[in-house]
Scaffold this active site. Structure first.
Site, PDB file in Angstrom:
ATOM      1  N   GLU A 193       0.899  -1.173   0.112  1.00 46.03           N
ATOM      2  CA  GLU A 193       0.155   0.099  -0.083  1.00 46.03           C
ATOM      3  C   GLU A 193       0.870   1.184  -0.060  1.00 46.03           C
ATOM      4  OE1 GLU A 193      -1.102  -2.616   1.898  1.00 46.03           O
ATOM      5  OE2 GLU A 193      -2.922  -3.261   1.223  1.00 46.03           O
ATOM      6  N   HIS A 222     -12.006  -4.883   8.196  1.00 49.60           N
ATOM      7  CA  HIS A 222     -12.687  -4.753   6.869  1.00 49.60           C
ATOM      8  C   HIS A 222     -13.904  -4.144   6.836  1.00 49.60           C
ATOM      9  CE1 HIS A 222      -9.419  -7.811   6.119  1.00 49.60           C
ATOM     10  NE2 HIS A 222      -9.443  -7.529   4.669  1.00 49.60           N
TER      11      HIS A 222
END
Lengths: 321, 323
Positions: free
Chosen positions: B60, B129
């Site tokens: 990321e 999540h």
């Protein structure tokens, strides 16, 4: 490799400019005229000069928090740099950046960076934009040995390797990450060994020998321009000063003998000695160069002093386009 | 007018902008061959190739960092971070680099990029999540933060985002991807900083974002029958923020509920409440009520996730307090 006398003199000149700029900035800092954070690169001048002399005008530079030398070697000028250190609107960043955020986009100097390792993934992306556009440019990305242990180092270099980005990653290994020595940072002798982990070329070179740095960088640049992807070049050098200009002299985390030993390995003295021996330059000419730079610095300080400070009402300027 | 999903609307905007502008490209995890976790970039890899739909390593920091670098190099990248929950790992790139470069460099260079990511709890994906932590980005000057609630808004706002020269965080919502709505086939844009009054009403204002817009609208519909008239406003962009439209509504209704899925503490509902309280105190008949995710992590188990997600029930309770 054969390096012309003119190039050798240019190397000396460029290193002297960096040294004298750092010395002057340090004095102004101690005098309280320059504020904020100032990370000096005295003693490390051979690295930016040896590397950047291999770049073309339109190649990109991504620099670190200790970045004055990189910016100067890539075409940074004293006046707007000094003005930036003074926080004046005539500085490169109109007083918004200071020492840690020098940028001179006209020369493709995409910034020094206050976050250690922060520039590495960005350099990879600039490299990808070159692949994307198909131009013949490249990026030189400077980082310290401390940055080599950030996640950004791993992710950035791996990404650059995967997309075959034309980036020369230069580790300026100055032996200290603020107060933490190399041996407490990792177990490697040569940080360039990390290159193998990314499937790219890596080399370690004496970072206080500008000719050696030039030669190693030249070889790396050829690989990169041939389309063989990024290269990791480690230049071993030493940070003469504290981590930042405001670090009290009483802070003794380094063995004074170690500092002494490295001071004797001055990269400027080393090149001067060689050029004098080869009669490429005379003492008088070096003296002349020193004076010329001092005079230029005087003018830059004068310019910075006389330049206006930003208006408080301009606080929000440049936040958005 | 034809009806398409939120996901299709996003896809249509990306595709159109890629066709129109060679410098627009995507990068992220599983966006190419797989077509993206929520199908928003499906078939673009086949159409444009790897160069412009770049499947990246699972990195990321590199995705956002490389997007910043590519923007500095003259491109218009659209990086995707698969879930907003993964942004803390690359927060330095977002907060210290992407948001600040234009400012720190005194305006010398622009960073035109659209970071697409996904928020919201759905499908029992547990604590890592399910978050809606975009207030971090609202808290970071220099970023535009976009939160479309309908397919129409998604396409129009994404078109605006890609054309904009500022770094944009484009927040998509998990529970909305399959929602449908009318979307023109032609190109159009929606300006930043312009709230949309999704439903007019006189008795109470609900400012809602993302999925909560639909909960509020459904509730307003039900309550209309009971004689309560609710105005529903979607700010659509959190930065820049259109406070005028909300102020005008509060002047009329004198009651305000703010509903947003980010966590209550220092969340978007709190921020909007503060903005209104500061300038519109005299117009308020009742305290402002915030509807938000509780100060708790999103749990896995079904009844617990249901208890976590703010929705119609929480809105009903809030309405009962102000009416």
């Amino acid at each position: 490799m054969k390096i012309s006398n003119d190039d050798k003199i240019k190397m000396l000149w460029e290193m002297m400019r960096i040294r004298q700029f750092e010395e002057r900035a340090g004095e102004l800092y101690v005098a309280g005229i320059i504020t904020g954070a100032l990370h000096a690169s005295n003693g490390q001048e051979a690295v930016p000069v040896g590397v950047i002399m291999n770049l073309k005008e339109d190649d990109y530079l991504q620099s670190s928090h200790r970045g004055h030398g990189h910016v100067l070697a890539k075409g940074g000028e004293f006046k707007p740099m000094m003005a930036e250190l003074f926080g004046k609107i005539t500085g490169y960043c109109k007083g918004r950046g200071g020492s840690m955020h020098f940028a001179y986009v006209e020369k493709n100097i995409l910034g020094t960076n206050g976050i250690v390792g922060g520039g590495i993934p960005i350099a990879a992306g600039v490299g990808y934009s070159i692949v994307y556009k198909g131009t013949n440019q490249m990026v030189a990305c400077f980082l310290g040995d401390g940055a080599a242990n950030t996640g950004a180092f791993h992710e950035g270099i791996n990404f650059a390797a995967v997309v075959n980005a034309p980036v020369l990653f230069v580790i300026e290994n100055n032996q200290w990450a603020i107060s933490v020595p190399r041996k407490w940072s990792d177990r490697l002798v040569d940080l360039s060994k990390r290159a193998a982990a990314y499937g790219i070329l890596g080399e370690t070179v004496d970072g206080n020998d500008v000719l050696a740095v030039y030669e190693a960088a030249n070889k790396a640049v050829k690989e990169i321009r041939a389309g063989n992807g990024p290269v990791l070049l480690e230049c071993k050098t030493y940070r003469w000063k504290g981590h930042h200009a405001g670090e009290p002299a009483s802070l003794q985390y380094r063995d004074p003998k170690e500092v002494e030993a490295w001071l004797k390995k001055c990269p400027i003295k080393k090149l001067e000695k060689a050029l004098l021996e080869e009669k490429i330059i005379s003492e008088a000419e070096i003296e002349e160069m020193t004076k010329k730079i001092e005079q230029e610095l005087d003018e830059a300080v004068e310019f910075a002093k006389k330049s206006p400070l930003p208006e408080a009402a301009s606080l929000h300027d440049h936040l958005y386009v | 007018m034809r009806t398409i999903t939120y996901s299709e609307a996003i896809h249509e905007s990306i595709d159109y902008n890629m066709e129109k502008d060679e410098t627009v490209f995507n990068l992220g995890e599983d966006i190419g061959v797989l077509g993206g976790g929520f199908r928003a970039t499906h078939d673009l890899y086949e159409k444009y190739g790897r160069k412009r739909v770049l499947d990246t390593p699972l990195s990321e920091i590199a995705i956002v960092g490389a997007a910043i670098g590519a923007a500095l190099g003259g491109l218009r990248p659209i990086p995707e971070i698969m879930y907003i929950d993964f942004t803390p790992g690359c927060m330095d790139m977002i907060v210290n680099q992407m948001a600040k470069i234009h400012f720190m460099f005194g305006g010398q260079i622009k960073v035109p990029m659209v970071l697409r990511t996904v928020c919201g709890a759905a499908g029992y994906n547990a604590a890592q999540h399910s978050q809606s932590m975009y207030p971090f980005f609202v808290h970071t000057p220099g970023l535009i933060v976009v939160t479309p609630s309908t397919p129409y808004d998604a396409k129009g706002l994404l078109n605006t985002s890609i054309a904009d020269d500022n770094p944009v965080i484009f927040m998509e919502h998990k529970r909305l991807y399959t929602s449908k709505g009318e979307v023109p086939e032609e190109f159009y844009t929606i300006p930043f900083g312009k709230a949309d009054v999704k439903r007019e009403g006189d008795d109470l204002t609900i400012v809602a974002t993302h999925a909560l817009v639909h909960d509020a609208l459904a509730l307003a519909e039900e309550m209309e029958k009971e004689g309560t008239s609710i105005e529903v406003i979607d700010p659509r962009t959190l930065v820049p923020f259109d406070k005028e439209t909300i102020f005008k509504s509060v002047e009329k209704t004198n009651k305000l509920i703010v509903a947003d899925e980010s966590i209550l503490s220092c969340g978007m509902a709190s921020e909007i409440s503060a903005i209104v309280a500061e300038e519109m105190f005299d117009y308020l008949d009742k305290p402002i009520i915030r509807v938000a995710s509780p100060n708790c992590h999103c749990p896995f188990s079904m009844p617990l996730e249901d208890a976590y997600i703010p929705g119609k029930e929480e809105l009903k309770e809030a309405i009962a307090k102000v009416l």
